[in-house]
Structures are given as C-alpha cells and as structure tokens.
Write a protein that holds these residues in place. Structure first.
Motif, PDB file in Angstrom:
ATOM      1  N   PRO A   1      -1.244 -10.894  -8.640  1.00 31.41           N
ATOM      2  CA  PRO A   1      -2.600 -10.974  -8.196  1.00 31.41           C
ATOM      3  C   PRO A   1      -2.800 -11.267  -6.519  1.00 31.41           C
ATOM      4  O   PRO A   1      -1.890 -12.192  -6.173  1.00 31.41           O
ATOM      5  CB  PRO A   1      -3.486 -11.980  -8.879  1.00 31.41           C
ATOM      6  CG  PRO A   1      -2.332 -12.891  -9.582  1.00 31.41           C
ATOM      7  CD  PRO A   1      -0.886 -12.104  -9.439  1.00 31.41           C
ATOM      8  N   GLY A   2      -3.628 -10.744  -5.827  1.00 33.70           N
ATOM      9  CA  GLY A   2      -3.925 -10.966  -4.512  1.00 33.70           C
ATOM     10  C   GLY A   2      -4.697 -12.202  -4.393  1.00 33.70           C
ATOM     11  O   GLY A   2      -5.446 -12.953  -5.290  1.00 33.70           O
TER      12      GLY A   2
ATOM     13  N   ALA B   1      -4.102  -6.806  -5.989  1.00 35.13           N
ATOM     14  CA  ALA B   1      -2.794  -7.042  -6.303  1.00 35.13           C
ATOM     15  C   ALA B   1      -1.998  -7.107  -4.888  1.00 35.13           C
ATOM     16  O   ALA B   1      -2.572  -6.910  -4.101  1.00 35.13           O
ATOM     17  CB  ALA B   1      -2.161  -5.939  -7.063  1.00 35.13           C
ATOM     18  N   SER B   2      -0.950  -7.997  -5.153  1.00 35.43           N
ATOM     19  CA  SER B   2       0.098  -8.073  -4.136  1.00 35.43           C
ATOM     20  C   SER B   2       1.403  -7.560  -4.357  1.00 35.43           C
ATOM     21  O   SER B   2       2.159  -8.073  -5.409  1.00 35.43           O
ATOM     22  CB  SER B   2       0.056  -9.520  -3.311  1.00 35.43           C
ATOM     23  OG  SER B   2       1.237  -9.485  -2.325  1.00 35.43           O
ATOM     24  N   LEU B   3       1.894  -6.568  -3.694  1.00 36.20           N
ATOM     25  CA  LEU B   3       3.312  -5.949  -4.075  1.00 36.20           C
ATOM     26  C   LEU B   3       4.410  -6.372  -2.952  1.00 36.20           C
ATOM     27  O   LEU B   3       4.083  -6.294  -1.774  1.00 36.20           O
ATOM     28  CB  LEU B   3       3.253  -4.410  -4.041  1.00 36.20           C
ATOM     29  CG  LEU B   3       4.556  -3.669  -4.568  1.00 36.20           C
ATOM     30  CD1 LEU B   3       5.232  -4.118  -5.910  1.00 36.20           C
ATOM     31  CD2 LEU B   3       4.392  -2.153  -4.386  1.00 36.20           C
ATOM     32  N   VAL B   4       5.524  -6.858  -3.434  1.00 33.77           N
ATOM     33  CA  VAL B   4       6.478  -7.372  -2.377  1.00 33.77           C
ATOM     34  C   VAL B   4       7.686  -6.749  -2.591  1.00 33.77           C
ATOM     35  O   VAL B   4       8.302  -6.923  -4.009  1.00 33.77           O
ATOM     36  CB  VAL B   4       6.617  -9.093  -2.254  1.00 33.77           C
ATOM     37  CG1 VAL B   4       7.546  -9.492  -1.351  1.00 33.77           C
ATOM     38  CG2 VAL B   4       5.290  -9.691  -2.098  1.00 33.77           C
ATOM     39  N   VAL B   5       8.529  -6.100  -1.649  1.00 36.36           N
ATOM     40  CA  VAL B   5       9.717  -5.556  -1.949  1.00 36.36           C
ATOM     41  C   VAL B   5      10.716  -6.252  -1.114  1.00 36.36           C
ATOM     42  O   VAL B   5      10.592  -6.051   0.146  1.00 36.36           O
ATOM     43  CB  VAL B   5       9.540  -3.980  -1.614  1.00 36.36           C
ATOM     44  CG1 VAL B   5      11.004  -3.368  -1.890  1.00 36.36           C
ATOM     45  CG2 VAL B   5       8.400  -3.288  -2.761  1.00 36.36           C
ATOM     46  N   THR B   6      11.707  -6.645  -1.256  1.00 35.31           N
ATOM     47  CA  THR B   6      12.564  -7.054  -0.497  1.00 35.31           C
ATOM     48  C   THR B   6      14.164  -6.554  -0.781  1.00 35.31           C
ATOM     49  O   THR B   6      14.284  -5.991  -1.963  1.00 35.31           O
ATOM     50  CB  THR B   6      12.893  -8.610  -0.852  1.00 35.31           C
ATOM     51  OG1 THR B   6      13.130  -8.832  -2.134  1.00 35.31           O
ATOM     52  CG2 THR B   6      11.638  -9.407  -0.737  1.00 35.31           C
ATOM     53  N   ASP B   7      14.956  -6.630   0.161  1.00 35.49           N
ATOM     54  CA  ASP B   7      16.222  -6.298   0.010  1.00 35.49           C
ATOM     55  C   ASP B   7      17.295  -6.780   0.759  1.00 35.49           C
ATOM     56  O   ASP B   7      16.792  -7.544   1.771  1.00 35.49           O
ATOM     57  CB  ASP B   7      16.253  -4.482   0.327  1.00 35.49           C
ATOM     58  CG  ASP B   7      16.077  -4.270   1.884  1.00 35.49           C
ATOM     59  OD1 ASP B   7      16.824  -4.778   2.467  1.00 35.49           O
ATOM     60  OD2 ASP B   7      14.918  -3.833   2.184  1.00 35.49           O
TER      61      ASP B   7
ATOM     62  N   GLU C   1       5.595  -6.451   2.238  1.00 40.48           N
ATOM     63  CA  GLU C   1       4.304  -7.294   1.602  1.00 40.48           C
ATOM     64  C   GLU C   1       3.110  -6.162   1.819  1.00 40.48           C
ATOM     65  O   GLU C   1       2.832  -5.967   2.995  1.00 40.48           O
ATOM     66  CB  GLU C   1       4.120  -8.655   1.634  1.00 40.48           C
ATOM     67  CG  GLU C   1       2.802  -8.938   0.697  1.00 40.48           C
ATOM     68  CD  GLU C   1       2.618 -10.520   0.918  1.00 40.48           C
ATOM     69  OE1 GLU C   1       1.913 -10.988   0.218  1.00 40.48           O
ATOM     70  OE2 GLU C   1       3.399 -11.147   2.059  1.00 40.48           O
ATOM     71  N   VAL C   2       2.895  -5.747   0.514  1.00 41.88           N
ATOM     72  CA  VAL C   2       1.637  -4.826   0.568  1.00 41.88           C
ATOM     73  C   VAL C   2       0.405  -5.517  -0.415  1.00 41.88           C
ATOM     74  O   VAL C   2       0.639  -5.619  -1.648  1.00 41.88           O
ATOM     75  CB  VAL C   2       1.953  -3.332   0.143  1.00 41.88           C
ATOM     76  CG1 VAL C   2       0.836  -2.355   0.263  1.00 41.88           C
ATOM     77  CG2 VAL C   2       3.245  -2.895   1.116  1.00 41.88           C
ATOM     78  N   THR C   3      -0.801  -5.539   0.491  1.00 46.27           N
ATOM     79  CA  THR C   3      -1.866  -6.052  -0.512  1.00 46.27           C
ATOM     80  C   THR C   3      -2.765  -4.938  -0.726  1.00 46.27           C
ATOM     81  O   THR C   3      -3.068  -4.148   0.251  1.00 46.27           O
ATOM     82  CB  THR C   3      -2.420  -7.363   0.069  1.00 46.27           C
ATOM     83  OG1 THR C   3      -2.887  -6.897   1.374  1.00 46.27           O
ATOM     84  CG2 THR C   3      -1.565  -8.480   0.547  1.00 46.27           C
ATOM     85  N   PHE C   4      -3.420  -4.939  -1.900  1.00 47.26           N
ATOM     86  CA  PHE C   4      -4.364  -3.770  -2.339  1.00 47.26           C
ATOM     87  C   PHE C   4      -5.710  -4.564  -2.714  1.00 47.26           C
ATOM     88  O   PHE C   4      -5.657  -5.420  -3.497  1.00 47.26           O
ATOM     89  CB  PHE C   4      -4.049  -3.123  -3.432  1.00 47.26           C
ATOM     90  CG  PHE C   4      -2.569  -2.425  -3.141  1.00 47.26           C
ATOM     91  CD1 PHE C   4      -2.557  -1.107  -2.206  1.00 47.26           C
ATOM     92  CD2 PHE C   4      -1.393  -2.782  -3.314  1.00 47.26           C
ATOM     93  CE1 PHE C   4      -1.301  -0.425  -2.133  1.00 47.26           C
ATOM     94  CE2 PHE C   4      -0.147  -2.243  -3.441  1.00 47.26           C
ATOM     95  CZ  PHE C   4      -0.020  -1.099  -2.662  1.00 47.26           C
TER      96      PHE C   4
END
Length: 424
Positions: A352-353, A358-364, A415-418
């Motif tokens: 959750p934001g 919502a908060s989506l985090v993609v790491t590599d 990190e992308v927040t919606f």
C-alpha cells in the motif's frame, strides 16, 4: 496593474495640479494684498481731500471717524511737527512723502500707505494709513485650504477613474489567463470572449485561434495513432494464423496468448486515442501484478533468474486501468530482462502507498543506471528509453510518481507509486 495605473494617475494629476494651483495660490495672495492696500489708499485719500477745508481740530475728529469706520489706523503728519491720530515716529518714507510724493512702504508688521497733500493753510500734510500683515493676508489661508481640498478631491477622482479603467482591462486579461489555464488543463473546448479594449480583443482572438489549431493537431494525431494501430491488426492476424498452424499445441498456445496480449494492447491504444477526454478507470493492483508476474516467471525460469516476490494477499485499488497498469509492469520487467545479463536475479515488492493506492518496487542486481534513463528517448544505453517513460506517465496520470536509484548491494531500484481511485 490596477495599482500601477492608480499611481501613474495620482502622480500625473499631482503634477498638473501643482502647476496650476501653486501659481493660483500666489495670485490669491497678491490679489488680497493689493485689495487691502487699495482700501487703505481710499481711506487716506478721503482724509487728504478734507485737509484743505478743515482746521486741525476738525481734521483730528475726521481721522478718528475714518479710523473707526475703515478699521485701519490713520496718522496725519502736519508741517509744524504735530501728529493727529495714532502717534507714530516720522520715518524716511514719511519725510519723502512730505516732499510731495505719495508712496507705499514696507515696515515691520505690515505696509504703510502715505498720501501727500498741499494745504493752503497748513502746508505739506502727509496722511499715513497702516495695513498690518493680518489685513494683507486676510482670506488667503482659507482660499489656500480650499485649493488644497480641491486638489485632493481631483486626485481622488482621478484615481477612481483610473481604477475603473484599469478594472476593465485587468478583468479582460484575467479572463484570458483563466482560459489559458483551462486549455493547459486539457479543456480544449475553452474559448475566450472578445471583450475589453481592442488590443485585449486581439489577444483573445489569437488565443482562440491557437486553441482551435491545437485541437485540430491533436485530432490529426489521434487519427494517425488509430490508423497506425489499425494497420497492426493485419500482421497480428497473420501471426495468429501462423501460431494456430504450429504442430506443437503447447507452443501454439503460448504464442497465441502473447498475440492476444499484443492485440489487447493495440485495441487499448485505439480506444484511448479515440476518446477525447478519457475517463480514468481503476483496477486492483494486486491481481494485475500477480498476473504479470505469472506471465514473466516463465521467461525468468528459462533464463535462470531468481525472482524474489513480496506481494500482498489483499486487493490494492489504484486509479489506473488494468491494461495500462499491465503495460507499466511489463515495461519495468522488460527493462530488467533486456538490460541485465541472464541469471541476474530481481525482486518485486507491492504494498500500500503512503496516502492510499499502491507502491510497486522493482529491484535487480544488474549494472544499474543513472537519472538520464528518465529522459524520453535518451536511455543512455541500447534502447529507446520509452520503458521508464511509460511507467512514469502511468504513475503520474493516477496522481503518483516514479523514482529510480541504486540498490545498496548494487543494481537498480525503481519505485512506482499509484494514487487511489476517486471516491464515488
């Protein structure tokens, strides 16, 4: 602007009034002084006219009467040294007047008016009338106060008139500014009314012309997008037929599924382009991300990539359409697969934001990237640089944002927040 015009009007009016009222005030003082001197001269001449016909005793009585009626102190200097009326010393001006010259002289406290007359019985007689400063300036102060009040009233009137004129101009300009803000906010049907001064009407017409031109260009762009997207349907149809012709049913099903996704994306582009003011939709971020993770997990397994997942079990509603969110997630995952070597692990965390959504985090664990990846068309690598731009625009359309950085152990973090959907 109204304040500026009011100040200009006040300054201009003040200068004009100073140029007019100051000379007028000086003229009023001069006229008042001349009037007092003339009245004193008349009183002196009335006494001088009776000198030759009256005895000194009768002349003294006449002086008292004239002084009482005229209000000016009178003195008569006789040749034998006697003084009738108000006793004052003989000044140089009096001695000059005794020679037969009528003069007006300045003395401390006012002016003295001297009239010389030759009496057959008395000789050279001088009649003196004293005019004080108060008499010389009588009524001047009141006149100056009236002029000052008139000047202030004219200044106030000028400011009021200037403010009314400025209000007409500023109201029209404010209306133009409001229309420009509405156009900037996407309300392309907004138009300015041609009101106000001629120059403002000209600007309003130019703004309306610009708005119409923008509307035409956007319409042409939408049609171009629709036409281009529609042209993609033909090769998609051929690709579907080729997939159905494959002998391996599993491979045919997999390729067919990808063709279906591509066709849905093309259909979404066409529908979005045709909508003049697209209605913001919402979806469950959890279900969309889980679905895309399931799709990409097959490729991750083929490339021996470890996928670390941290996904919630409850729905997370966001103000993004499901197809747009899916395209955003695909763009982020596609960057990982395209710009990191095979075998490099990556993580996906959804939660959750801070303010809903919502908060989506993609790491590599790849080489990472700098801030230049955020620039559309300038990735700094062998790509178009549109992946992060798609994610950014999707996030911002919902009221969220996108940020990139470096992971503590190396690699990239996106990190992308919606934002949450609007309340009904």
């Amino acid at each position: 602007m109204r304040r500026w015009l009011a100040l200009v009007m006040a300054a201009t009016t003040s200068l004009v009034l100073i140029a007019l009222l100051v000379p007028m005030a000086l003229l009023i003082g001069t006229v008042a002084e001349n009037g007092a001197v003339n009245r004193a001269t008349d009183a002196a001449e009335s006494v001088a006219a009776a000198v030759s016909t009256l005895t000194p005793e009768e002349l003294a009585l006449t002086v008292e009467q004239v002084t009482a009626s005229g209000g000016y102190p009178l003195t008569v200097f006789l040749p034998d040294g006697r003084t009738l009326g108000r006793p004052v010393p003989r000044s140089d001006a009096v001695r000059l007047a005794a020679l037969g010259r009528s003069v007006t002289a300045r003395v401390p406290g006012g002016n003295e008016v001297l009239v010389s007359v030759q009496s057959p019985s008395l000789g050279a007689v001088v009649v003196r009338v004293f005019v004080s400063e108060a008499d010389l300036n009588r009524g001047v102060r009141e006149a100056w106060i009236g002029l000052l009040a008139l000047g202030l009233a004219l200044i106030v009137l000028g400011i009021v008139v200037a403010d009314r004129l400025a209000r007409t101009v500023t109201t029209s300009i404010a209306a133009l500014a409001e229309v420009s803000h509405r156009l900037a906010g996407g309300e392309l049907a907004a138009r300015a009314s041609a009101e106000g001064p001629r120059e403002v009407r000209s600007v309003a017409l130019a703004l309306n012309h610009l708005a119409g031109r923008i509307d035409d260009l956007l319409a042409a762009e939408r049609e171009s997008v629709v036409d281009l997207s529609h042209r993609l349907r033909t090769p998609l149809t051929g690709l579907r037929l080729n997939a159905e012709a494959l002998t391996d049913s599993g491979e045919a099903k997999q390729i067919g599924a990808r063709v279906d996704d591509l066709e849905r994306a093309v259909t979404s582009i066409i529908n979005t382009a045709r909508r003049r003011s697209p209605v913001r939709e919402s979806c469950d971020a959890t279900s969309v991300v889980v679905d895309r993770v399931r799709f990409w997990s097959v490729l991750a397994e083929d490339q021996d990539r470890e996928m670390r997942l941290d996904l919630p079990s409850k729905p997370l509603p966001v103000a993004v359409a499901s197809n747009e969110l899916a395209a955003c997630v695909d763009a982020l995952f596609g960057n990982v697969f395209a710009h990191t070597p095979e075998g490099v692990s990556f993580g996906v965390r959804l939660g959750p934001g801070a303010e809903g959504g919502a908060s989506l985090v993609v790491t590599d664990a790849g080489p990472g990237f700098g801030a230049e990846w955020l620039v559309r068309g300038n990735s700094g690598g062998d790509s178009t640089g549109l992946g992060l731009d798609i994610a950014r625009r999707t996030a911002e359309s919902s009221g969220g944002s996108l940020s990139v950085g470096a992971a503590p152990a190396g690699g990239a973090v996106v990190e992308v927040t919606f934002g949450p959907p609007a309340s009904p």
